[in-house]
Design a protein around this motif. Structure first.
Motif, PDB file in Angstrom:
ATOM      1  N   ARG A  48       0.855  -1.190   0.000  1.00 32.01           N
ATOM      2  CA  ARG A  48       0.000   0.000   0.000  1.00 32.01           C
ATOM      3  C   ARG A  48       0.894   1.244   0.000  1.00 32.01           C
ATOM      4  NH1 ARG A  48      -4.619   0.667   2.135  1.00 32.01           N
ATOM      5  NH2 ARG A  48      -6.085  -0.973   1.656  1.00 32.01           N
ATOM      6  N   ASP A  49       0.304   2.371  -0.299  1.00 28.96           N
ATOM      7  CA  ASP A  49       1.062   3.611  -0.436  1.00 28.96           C
ATOM      8  C   ASP A  49       1.930   3.896   0.778  1.00 28.96           C
ATOM      9  OD1 ASP A  49       1.573   6.368  -1.663  1.00 28.96           O
ATOM     10  OD2 ASP A  49       0.836   6.852   0.334  1.00 28.96           O
ATOM     11  N   ARG A  50       1.333   3.643   1.959  1.00 29.20           N
ATOM     12  CA  ARG A  50       2.023   3.916   3.205  1.00 29.20           C
ATOM     13  C   ARG A  50       3.354   3.168   3.300  1.00 29.20           C
ATOM     14  NH1 ARG A  50       0.353   4.749   8.749  1.00 29.20           N
ATOM     15  NH2 ARG A  50       1.622   3.345   9.961  1.00 29.20           N
ATOM     16  N   LYS A  51       3.283   1.843   2.998  1.00 31.37           N
ATOM     17  CA  LYS A  51       4.484   1.008   3.101  1.00 31.37           C
ATOM     18  C   LYS A  51       5.472   1.334   1.991  1.00 31.37           C
ATOM     19  CE  LYS A  51       3.479  -2.113   6.384  1.00 31.37           C
ATOM     20  NZ  LYS A  51       4.277  -2.531   7.488  1.00 31.37           N
ATOM     21  N   LEU A  52       4.909   1.599   0.810  1.00 29.69           N
ATOM     22  CA  LEU A  52       5.759   1.885  -0.325  1.00 29.69           C
ATOM     23  C   LEU A  52       6.514   3.199  -0.105  1.00 29.69           C
ATOM     24  CD1 LEU A  52       6.376   0.515  -3.031  1.00 29.69           C
ATOM     25  CD2 LEU A  52       4.700   2.034  -4.098  1.00 29.69           C
ATOM     26  N   SER A  53       5.826   4.177   0.466  1.00 32.29           N
ATOM     27  CA  SER A  53       6.466   5.459   0.774  1.00 32.29           C
ATOM     28  C   SER A  53       7.567   5.260   1.795  1.00 32.29           C
ATOM     29  CB  SER A  53       5.439   6.452   1.307  1.00 32.29           C
ATOM     30  OG  SER A  53       4.438   6.700   0.350  1.00 32.29           O
ATOM     31  N   ASP A  54       7.256   4.449   2.801  1.00 37.72           N
ATOM     32  CA  ASP A  54       8.266   4.186   3.823  1.00 37.72           C
ATOM     33  C   ASP A  54       9.472   3.462   3.218  1.00 37.72           C
ATOM     34  OD1 ASP A  54       6.527   5.355   5.496  1.00 37.72           O
ATOM     35  OD2 ASP A  54       5.951   3.543   6.608  1.00 37.72           O
ATOM     36  N   TYR A  55       9.202   2.588   2.254  1.00 40.45           N
ATOM     37  CA  TYR A  55      10.283   1.883   1.565  1.00 40.45           C
ATOM     38  C   TYR A  55      11.191   2.878   0.846  1.00 40.45           C
ATOM     39  CZ  TYR A  55      12.452  -0.571  -2.392  1.00 40.45           C
ATOM     40  OH  TYR A  55      13.332  -1.011  -3.333  1.00 40.45           O
ATOM     41  N   ARG A  56      10.585   3.801   0.114  1.00 39.83           N
ATOM     42  CA  ARG A  56      11.377   4.836  -0.571  1.00 39.83           C
ATOM     43  C   ARG A  56      12.172   5.645   0.452  1.00 39.83           C
ATOM     44  NH1 ARG A  56       6.516   5.837  -3.428  1.00 39.83           N
ATOM     45  NH2 ARG A  56       6.090   7.666  -2.159  1.00 39.83           N
ATOM     46  N   ASN A  57      11.478   5.957   1.535  1.00 38.78           N
ATOM     47  CA  ASN A  57      12.108   6.790   2.551  1.00 38.78           C
ATOM     48  C   ASN A  57      13.308   6.099   3.200  1.00 38.78           C
ATOM     49  OD1 ASN A  57      11.568   7.896   5.804  1.00 38.78           O
ATOM     50  ND2 ASN A  57      12.013   9.314   4.129  1.00 38.78           N
ATOM     51  N   GLN A  58      13.135   4.832   3.530  1.00 36.90           N
ATOM     52  CA  GLN A  58      14.132   4.131   4.324  1.00 36.90           C
ATOM     53  C   GLN A  58      15.227   3.450   3.498  1.00 36.90           C
ATOM     54  OE1 GLN A  58      14.251   4.285   7.725  1.00 36.90           O
ATOM     55  NE2 GLN A  58      12.612   5.775   7.371  1.00 36.90           N
ATOM     56  N   HIS A  59      14.868   2.993   2.285  1.00 28.98           N
ATOM     57  CA  HIS A  59      15.809   2.153   1.546  1.00 28.98           C
ATOM     58  C   HIS A  59      16.396   2.798   0.309  1.00 28.98           C
ATOM     59  CE1 HIS A  59      14.962  -1.442   3.964  1.00 28.98           C
ATOM     60  NE2 HIS A  59      13.706  -1.004   3.978  1.00 28.98           N
ATOM     61  N   ILE A  60      15.710   3.764  -0.257  1.00 29.86           N
ATOM     62  CA  ILE A  60      16.106   4.279  -1.569  1.00 29.86           C
ATOM     63  C   ILE A  60      16.570   5.729  -1.482  1.00 29.86           C
ATOM     64  CG2 ILE A  60      15.339   4.696  -3.952  1.00 29.86           C
ATOM     65  CD1 ILE A  60      15.199   1.765  -3.255  1.00 29.86           C
ATOM     66  N   GLY A  61      17.605   6.032  -2.215  1.00 30.82           N
ATOM     67  CA  GLY A  61      17.978   7.428  -2.426  1.00 30.82           C
ATOM     68  C   GLY A  61      17.970   7.704  -3.912  1.00 30.82           C
ATOM     69  N   PHE A  62      17.122   8.666  -4.321  1.00 31.26           N
ATOM     70  CA  PHE A  62      17.049   9.000  -5.748  1.00 31.26           C
ATOM     71  C   PHE A  62      17.952  10.179  -6.071  1.00 31.26           C
ATOM     72  CE2 PHE A  62      12.865   6.878  -5.463  1.00 31.26           C
ATOM     73  CZ  PHE A  62      12.932   6.083  -6.599  1.00 31.26           C
ATOM     74  N   VAL A  63      18.636  10.058  -7.229  1.00 33.89           N
ATOM     75  CA  VAL A  63      19.380  11.211  -7.761  1.00 33.89           C
ATOM     76  C   VAL A  63      18.894  11.403  -9.190  1.00 33.89           C
ATOM     77  CG1 VAL A  63      21.640  12.144  -8.346  1.00 33.89           C
ATOM     78  CG2 VAL A  63      21.385  10.702  -6.318  1.00 33.89           C
ATOM     79  N   PHE A  64      18.387  12.620  -9.481  1.00 29.92           N
ATOM     80  CA  PHE A  64      17.776  12.854 -10.793  1.00 29.92           C
ATOM     81  C   PHE A  64      18.691  13.670 -11.689  1.00 29.92           C
ATOM     82  CE2 PHE A  64      14.415  12.605  -7.600  1.00 29.92           C
ATOM     83  CZ  PHE A  64      13.641  11.577  -8.099  1.00 29.92           C
ATOM     84  N   GLN A  65      18.423  13.526 -12.966  1.00 33.06           N
ATOM     85  CA  GLN A  65      19.192  14.305 -13.935  1.00 33.06           C
ATOM     86  C   GLN A  65      19.035  15.812 -13.686  1.00 33.06           C
ATOM     87  OE1 GLN A  65      18.200  13.411 -18.000  1.00 33.06           O
ATOM     88  NE2 GLN A  65      19.408  15.110 -18.818  1.00 33.06           N
ATOM     89  N   SER A  66      17.789  16.224 -13.380  1.00 32.26           N
ATOM     90  CA  SER A  66      17.524  17.661 -13.202  1.00 32.26           C
ATOM     91  C   SER A  66      17.542  18.061 -11.725  1.00 32.26           C
ATOM     92  CB  SER A  66      16.189  18.016 -13.834  1.00 32.26           C
ATOM     93  OG  SER A  66      15.207  17.110 -13.384  1.00 32.26           O
ATOM     94  N   PHE A  67      18.277  17.336 -10.934  1.00 36.13           N
ATOM     95  CA  PHE A  67      18.530  17.624  -9.512  1.00 36.13           C
ATOM     96  C   PHE A  67      17.284  17.564  -8.624  1.00 36.13           C
ATOM     97  CE2 PHE A  67      21.292  20.834 -11.916  1.00 36.13           C
ATOM     98  CZ  PHE A  67      22.244  19.879 -12.246  1.00 36.13           C
ATOM     99  N   ASN A  68      16.206  18.255  -9.090  1.00 34.81           N
ATOM    100  CA  ASN A  68      14.974  18.281  -8.302  1.00 34.81           C
ATOM    101  C   ASN A  68      15.173  18.743  -6.858  1.00 34.81           C
ATOM    102  OD1 ASN A  68      12.879  17.709 -10.059  1.00 34.81           O
ATOM    103  ND2 ASN A  68      13.306  15.507  -9.993  1.00 34.81           N
ATOM    104  N   LEU A  69      15.865  19.863  -6.738  1.00 38.89           N
ATOM    105  CA  LEU A  69      15.990  20.469  -5.405  1.00 38.89           C
ATOM    106  C   LEU A  69      14.859  21.485  -5.230  1.00 38.89           C
ATOM    107  CD1 LEU A  69      19.844  21.087  -5.392  1.00 38.89           C
ATOM    108  CD2 LEU A  69      18.599  19.206  -4.312  1.00 38.89           C
TER     109      LEU A  69
END
Ligand SMILES: Nc1ncnc2c1ncn2[C@@H]1O[C@H](COP(=O)(O)OP(=O)(O)OP(=O)(O)O)[C@@H](O)[C@H]1O
Ligand SMILES: [Mg+2]
Lengths: 476, 223
Positions: B76-97
């Motif tokens: 579910r969104d809640r768990k998936l968001s937590d997964y992104r938060n806890q396990h993944i670090g995204f780095v984008f071409q356009s920085f997205n700051l």
């Protein structure tokens, strides 16, 4: 996400776009101010009536005047001079006293021919001398000395604190007690304390040979009285401001017409006299008060709830003016209620418009911040966090509007109270600062606008939360 | 070594009117802890879509994405968001700051959603910025930083919650080669510290540095 973070992030977003937020809040402020004032007026007025019922018996009184179109508070001092009004004579008063629910009557009159109050070298302008029965129906708050009693006669008076201040006795009222003051009046004064014989002689020597259009100036008259009490000018129930009170018996004397001149029976005297006839001068005293009646009456009824009915009964039976405080106040209140309803309606409309404004602002803000939302989602913001963030933002807009509205409403009560105090005093109602903002009202209004902001934020917040993160990140 | 990410028959289908487009067309892939994987392929081949599915930013139409025994496609969104938060670090071409926020505040953002307290957040964000060589640029807004510096802020942000995986989608795409090299070196250092690194790139010089190259073509992995 923690609560403080929601609040600080939301606050930050609001302050980031100051002008837009200010404009959005502005509409809420108008609504909140209107609603605050409406509630203040309606509830203050209600509280005011309740207070009045408990206060100093005003509601147990009916004011009676020869003038038929009177309102409470302005029925005194209207002597019956024309032929189409009913005089408040003793005979009428006796009938009034027998009416159901009537438990007492205070007769009032105002010897109107005094214009100056002198003490030593101090001379004050004299507005009104009043007199009424000292039977406890009209109660004065004394700051020093005592009030007039039924056993007082000529030469005794009380003055209001305003006069005592004017005579230089501010903060020292006690020192004025027992002092003699002078009431100044014009030479034609013919009441007790005047000199009818001297006046007649003066007129014969000075005024006989005057041409037409010339006025015969009589020397002015001063009568003396001893101050027995200082009444609180603010606490007067039935008269206001600068007032001198004298016993009713003395007032009767003041209104007398003491005339020294040819007897009215001179026709008889001269009938059998040959040649020029000079009838002897005699002193004639006319009780003008008995003749013209009292200027007004305060009728006391057994219970405040009967006052309106008694007033109506008096008006209907005797064709004279009668007013009760409750009816007068209800009339005033109906104005307040109308103002309240208009403000409430305006406030309601303003709040609906404001809510639409909040929705608009939030939807725009979400469009602008789509990419930002995408980033937040990418770094782990849950849908619920995004939703809550925007709901908080909208709620804070509402809350800010509510707080400002209440503050402005409070400011308006600070302006409104002195104005109302003045009006109430003019109507001889001894209440002041009746507009007040109770804490529950403050909380209700602020909570109300906060909830309105929150509800208005629900749709935009949902929209923001439902954004697809990938699309949001690529939104241009 | 156990695979930390296991994709099986993953598809992602877009419907455009009557036509369906398989952006990802049955990809099976396993990535081990500490891997450095480069994803290459022509424009429109499905690289970004694939990376987003791995990162839990996008959901597959079909197949399964197993991470630590959980199927991301079913979270579910809640768990998936937590997964992104806890396990993944995204780095984008356009920085997205976030343009209105300072470097420090940008790096703080994932920690806000991780419910880290304000003081600890600042401390950790400062650490991360120091780690990418921006210890002296904490109060700078993105507009006051060079492109390379901006991308380093983005990397610091990806590092903030100590992720297992960093997914960098053409991180050097907007940079000149010198700054690009610096960024790649930084990412490689992180990989050496044990963080699984997935880089999408067109640049074969970069791809060659990876332990493994996954070539995508028309939504499929070329064997
Ligand atoms: N939301 C979408 N709706 C429809 N089609 C999409 C959508 N997102 C991506 N696509 C399509 O899916 C395919 C793969 O897109 P993707 O962004 O993964 O390519 P890519 O390999 O990352 O390309 P590039 O190297 O140009 O970034 C493309 O043909 C693209 O047009
Ligand atoms: Mg791409």
């Amino acid at each position: 996400m923690r609560l403080v973070d929601y609040i600080s992030l939301a606050l930050r977003n609001i302050t980031r776009r100051k002008l837009r937020s200010a404009l959005t809040i502005f509409a809420i402020v108008i609504g909140a101010t209107s609603v605050t004032i409406m509630l203040t007026i309606v509830f203050s007025a209600k509280g005011f009536i309740n207070d009045q019922f408990e206060q100093n018996g005003t509601f147990q009184q009916v004011q009676v005047s020869p003038q038929t179109d009177i309102n409470w508070g302005n029925g005194s001092g209207q002597n019956c001079n024309s032929s189409d009004c009913v005089k408040l004579t003793q005979a009428l008063i006796n009938k009034l006293a027998k009416l159901p629910h009537v438990i007492g009557i205070a007769r009032q009159t105002q010897p109107y021919n005094f214009d100056g109050l002198f003490y030593g070298s101090k001379k004050l302008k004299l507005n009104q001398v009043v007199a009424y029965d000292a039977n406890g129906i009209i109660d004065n708050h004394m700051l020093a000395g005592r009030d007039i009693t039924q056993s007082d006669g000529n030469g005794v008076l009380t003055i209001t604190s305003d006069y005592a201040d004017g005579l230089g006795f501010k903060n020292n009222y006690q020192a004025l007690i027992g002092k003699t003051v002078k009431l100044h009046t014009q030479g034609y004064y013919s009441g007790v304390g005047s000199d009818p014989v001297g006046r007649q002689q003066y007129m014969q020597t000075h005024c006989q040979n005057m041409g037409p259009g010339q006025n015969c100036e009589l020397p002015s008259v001063q009568i003396t009285g001893k101050v027995v009490g200082i009444a609180d000018a603010n606490g007067l129930t039935n008269s206001s401001g600068y007032t001198v009170r004298v016993p009713l018996s003395w007032a009767r004397g003041m209104e007398e017409n003491q005339d020294y001149g040819p007897a009215r029976t001179s026709g008889d005297y001269c009938r059998n006299m040959p040649g020029p006839c000079m009838p002897p001068n005699v002193l004639t005293v006319t009780d003008e008060l008995a003749l013209n009646g009292y200027s007004s009456l305060i009728v006391k009824v057994d219970n405040a709830t009967n006052a309106a009915a008694v007033a109506q009964n008096i008006r209907g039976t005797f064709k004279i003016g009668a007013a009760d405080a409750e009816t007068a106040i209800k009339q005033q209140l109906s104005v307040f209620n109308i103002v309240g309803i208009i403000l409430g309606g305006l406030g309601g409309i303003a709040l609906i418009v404001a809510a639409v404004g909040v929705i608009n602002t939030m939807v725009m803000s979400i469009l602008e911040r789509t990419r930002e939302i995408g980033v937040m989602r990418a770094v782990g913001a849950r849908r619920s966090a995004i939703s809550r963030l925007f709901t908080f933002e909208a709620s804070l807009l509402g809350m800010a509007g509510g707080i400002l509205g209440v503050l402005i409403g409070y400011g308006l009560t600070l302006i409104g109270n002195p104005i109302l105090n003045h009006q109430l005093k003019g109507n001889n109602i001894g209440s002041s600062n009746i507009l007040s903002l109770p804490i529950w009202l403050v909380i209700t209004v602020i909570a109300g606008t906060t909830v309105i902001g929150m509800l208005a934020g629900l749709y935009p917040a949902r929209k923001a939360a439902k954004l697809d993160p990938v699309e949001a990140l690529h939104y241009e | 070594m156990p695979a930390i990410i296991e994709l099986r028959d993953v598809t992602k289908t877009y419907k455009l009117g009557d036509e369906t487009l398989n952006a990802v067309d049955g990809i099976s892939l396993s990535i081990q802890t500490g891997d450095f994987v480069a994803i290459t392929g022509a424009s429109g081949s499905g690289k970004t879509t694939l990376a987003n599915i791995i990162g839990g930013l996008d959901r597959p139409t079909g197949g399964s994405v197993m991470v630590d025994g959980n199927d991301l496609s079913k979270l579910r969104d809640r768990k998936l968001s937590d997964y992104r938060n806890q396990h993944i670090g995204f780095v984008f071409q356009s920085f997205n700051l976030q343009g209105t926020q300072t470097a420090l505040e940008n790096v703080t953002l994932p920690l806000v959603f991780a419910r880290v307290k304000s003081k600890a957040r600042k401390q950790r964000a400062t650490e991360c910025l120091q780690a990418v060589g921006l210890g002296d640029r904490l109060k700078h807004k993105p507009s006051q930083l060079s492109g390379g510096q901006r991308q380093r802020v983005a990397i610091a942000r990806a590092l903030a919650v100590k992720p297992n995986i960093i997914i960098a989608d053409e991180p050097t795409g907007n940079l000149d080669s010198q700054h690009g090299d610096e960024i790649i070196k930084l990412l490689r250092d992180l990989n050496k510290q044990g963080i699984t690194l997935i880089i999408i790139t067109h640049d074969m010089n970069i791809a060659r540095q990876a332990g493994r190259i996954v070539q995508v073509r028309d939504g499929k992995v070329r064997a």
